[in-house]
Design a protein around this motif. Structure first.
Motif, PDB file in Angstrom:
ATOM      1  N   GLY A  89      38.738  53.016  44.335  1.00  0.00           N
ATOM      2  CA  GLY A  89      39.923  52.518  43.645  1.00  0.00           C
ATOM      3  C   GLY A  89      40.275  51.107  44.092  1.00  0.00           C
ATOM      4  N   ALA A  90      40.208  50.873  45.401  1.00  0.00           N
ATOM      5  CA  ALA A  90      40.489  49.543  45.935  1.00  0.00           C
ATOM      6  C   ALA A  90      39.422  48.542  45.483  1.00  0.00           C
ATOM      7  N   TYR A  91      38.167  49.000  45.420  1.00  0.00           N
ATOM      8  CA  TYR A  91      37.053  48.153  44.981  1.00  0.00           C
ATOM      9  C   TYR A  91      37.242  47.714  43.529  1.00  0.00           C
ATOM     10  N   VAL A  92      37.625  48.658  42.663  1.00  0.00           N
ATOM     11  CA  VAL A  92      37.833  48.333  41.252  1.00  0.00           C
ATOM     12  C   VAL A  92      39.018  47.389  41.088  1.00  0.00           C
ATOM     13  N   ASP A  93      40.074  47.602  41.882  1.00  0.00           N
ATOM     14  CA  ASP A  93      41.231  46.693  41.841  1.00  0.00           C
ATOM     15  C   ASP A  93      40.817  45.278  42.240  1.00  0.00           C
ATOM     16  N   GLU A  94      39.955  45.199  43.255  1.00  0.00           N
ATOM     17  CA  GLU A  94      39.484  43.888  43.695  1.00  0.00           C
ATOM     18  C   GLU A  94      38.627  43.231  42.624  1.00  0.00           C
ATOM     19  N   LEU A  95      37.781  44.017  41.970  1.00  0.00           N
ATOM     20  CA  LEU A  95      36.961  43.475  40.887  1.00  0.00           C
ATOM     21  C   LEU A  95      37.836  42.928  39.758  1.00  0.00           C
ATOM     22  N   ALA A  96      38.928  43.645  39.466  1.00  0.00           N
ATOM     23  CA  ALA A  96      39.814  43.224  38.383  1.00  0.00           C
ATOM     24  C   ALA A  96      40.409  41.843  38.651  1.00  0.00           C
ATOM     25  N   GLU A  97      40.577  41.501  39.927  1.00  0.00           N
ATOM     26  CA  GLU A  97      41.119  40.189  40.275  1.00  0.00           C
ATOM     27  C   GLU A  97      40.121  39.072  39.973  1.00  0.00           C
ATOM     28  N   HIS A  98      38.853  39.450  39.782  1.00  0.00           N
ATOM     29  CA  HIS A  98      37.803  38.462  39.491  1.00  0.00           C
ATOM     30  C   HIS A  98      37.259  38.654  38.076  1.00  0.00           C
ATOM     31  N   SER A  99      38.100  39.109  37.184  1.00  0.00           N
ATOM     32  CA  SER A  99      37.682  39.342  35.802  1.00  0.00           C
ATOM     33  C   SER A  99      37.114  38.064  35.187  1.00  0.00           C
ATOM     34  N   PRO A 100      36.012  38.175  34.436  1.00  0.00           N
ATOM     35  CA  PRO A 100      35.441  36.991  33.777  1.00  0.00           C
ATOM     36  C   PRO A 100      36.265  36.550  32.569  1.00  0.00           C
ATOM     37  N   LEU A 101      37.172  37.414  32.105  1.00  0.00           N
ATOM     38  CA  LEU A 101      37.971  37.089  30.931  1.00  0.00           C
ATOM     39  C   LEU A 101      39.127  36.170  31.293  1.00  0.00           C
ATOM     40  N   LYS A 102      39.525  35.347  30.324  1.00  0.00           N
ATOM     41  CA  LYS A 102      40.630  34.422  30.557  1.00  0.00           C
ATOM     42  C   LYS A 102      41.943  35.167  30.786  1.00  0.00           C
ATOM     43  N   SER A 103      42.081  36.339  30.144  1.00  0.00           N
ATOM     44  CA  SER A 103      43.265  37.163  30.322  1.00  0.00           C
ATOM     45  C   SER A 103      42.880  38.590  30.021  1.00  0.00           C
ATOM     46  N   THR A 104      43.824  39.516  30.188  1.00  0.00           N
ATOM     47  CA  THR A 104      43.532  40.918  29.919  1.00  0.00           C
ATOM     48  C   THR A 104      43.452  41.193  28.436  1.00  0.00           C
ATOM     49  N   LYS A 105      43.955  40.267  27.618  1.00  0.00           N
ATOM     50  CA  LYS A 105      43.870  40.425  26.166  1.00  0.00           C
ATOM     51  C   LYS A 105      42.894  39.407  25.625  1.00  0.00           C
ATOM     52  N   VAL A 106      42.036  39.856  24.711  1.00  0.00           N
ATOM     53  CA  VAL A 106      41.041  38.979  24.133  1.00  0.00           C
ATOM     54  C   VAL A 106      41.434  38.665  22.699  1.00  0.00           C
TER      55      VAL A 106
END
Length: 390
Positions: free
Chosen positions: A371-388
């Motif tokens: 869970g912590a790993y996925v949260d950390e990955l989310a902080e490095h999302s390749p997308l400009k924002s959570t909405k495309v």
């Protein structure tokens, strides 16, 4: 007065003991191609499973008045290779206590880390009841034969709830999937990424282009024997470079394309018309999904892997309107190419109560860590924002 059901649970030591029509009738509309009788029987008939491979075929079948109404793709495993959910430490702990972890029972699609139904049941019968019978039969199979455990890899969410109720332990895994947000072109896709990711992908693609490499896309329907001969040489080279042997043989691929050509798509990289690399997509048009399965190259070119296995596949998905591209197990590097993490689960039944409790505690800690790993990955999302934007 209604005639009572006469139900019988049997073990099939080959899937051809039931017809393709019977088996495929149990599959829901959203089942992927890997669950089909044609795929599983090809694995068996070409010796990729069975024999001395450590994958003993033991499909669980539920029949009512001789009619197949439920099934579980099942194997008695003598090792943990080809599974993508790693339990080597569990096996080692068993052995250290003087107990045998192998053979174990595995419900999975061999060599295929793809989520899908595992407790197959007829739509003409009570599905919940059939699934309960299948799960209880699985547990009886373990206890009656004094086996260590049963492992159900990547079941769908509705099955997870049933398995949890039946006492199975849940384990998280992280995969990386690409989603098509109605992209009209590869450049449109790039516009959804951060500037850093856009620049990196363009740089990687330019490196391949400067080498004079072009790409040929070949559907399974239009593919030739020469195409598959070349693909297999690439596939085999990948394993050789890792000092290993391929799980699948040339005969399997020949049978696969013969039986299910509409599900296959080859991407072949060529330098001045000479093929040097290839990748394989499995396409499920009805469910708008593509699965990246195998890749290999006969020549080393910087970034060729990313172009052949990812960028060309993404272009294909955009052109065909395919919503989801699953690039296979593991691989944080996929995030830099526009893939996002997805948490999926497997279910495990441990026969020995002491080990079951110990593994349950291990999985609780692992769950928190993932869970912590996925949260950390989310902080490095390749997308400009959570909405495309579309």
């Amino acid at each position: 007065m209604t005639e009572p059901d006469i139900q019988q649970v049997v073990i099939l030591d080959r899937i051809t003991d039931v017809s393709s029509m019977e088996w495929n009738a149990l599959l829901p509309a959203d089942a992927n191609p890997f669950l089909r009788h044609e795929f599983l029987s090809a694995l068996e008939e070409t010796g990729c499973v069975g024999g001395n491979t450590g994958w003993q075929i033991a499909h669980l079948a539920l029949k009512n008045h001789g009619q197949l109404i439920g099934a579980v793709p099942l194997y008695l495993k003598q090792h943990s290779y080809g599974e993508f959910v790693f339990d080597w430490s569990w096996a080692q702990a068993y052995e250290q206590q003087g107990m045998h972890y192998y053979p174990k029972i595995l419900c999975a699609i061999p060599f295929t880390p793809v989520q899908g139904p595992r407790l197959l049941c007829s739509s003409q019968h009570d599905g919940d009841n059939i699934r309960r019978i299948l799960v209880n039969s699985l547990k009886s199979l373990i206890s009656d034969n004094n086996l260590s455990s049963a492992h159900i890899l990547f079941p769908i969410k509705s099955e997870i709830e049933i398995l949890k109720t039946e006492g199975f332990l849940l384990r998280d895994s992280v995969q990386f999937h690409w989603k098509n947000h109605n992209f009209q072109s590869f450049e449109h896709f790039l516009s959804a990424l951060t500037m850093k990711r856009r620049k990196n992908i363009r740089r990687e693609r330019e490196q391949v282009s400067r080498e004079g490499i072009t790409f040929r896309h070949v559907s399974g329907v239009n593919s030739s024997a020469e195409d598959w001969e070349f693909f297999f040489s690439c596939y085999q080279r990948t394993y050789i470079e890792h000092h290993s042997s391929p799980y699948l043989n040339k005969a399997f691929f020949a049978l696969w394309v013969e039986r299910m050509p509409e599900t296959l798509h080859l991407i072949i990289a060529e330098r001045h018309t000479t093929p040097i690399a290839s990748s394989l997509l499995v396409v499920d048009q009805s469910n708008s999904k593509a699965y990246g399965r195998y890749w290999g190259a006969l020549d080393r070119v910087a970034c060729l892997h990313f172009e052949t296995a990812y960028y060309q596949a993404i272009e294909y998905c955009i052109a065909e309107g395919i919503h989801t591209f699953e690039g296979g197990a593991q691989g944080e590097h996929k995030m830099a190419r526009g893939f996002l993490p997805e948490t999926i689960q497997s279910a495990h039944w441990i026969n020995d109560p002491r080990f079951s409790r110990a593994i349950e505690h291990f999985l609780e800690r692992e769950h928190q860590g993932i869970g912590a790993y996925v949260d950390e990955l989310a902080e490095h999302s390749p997308l400009k924002s959570t909405k495309v934007s579309t």
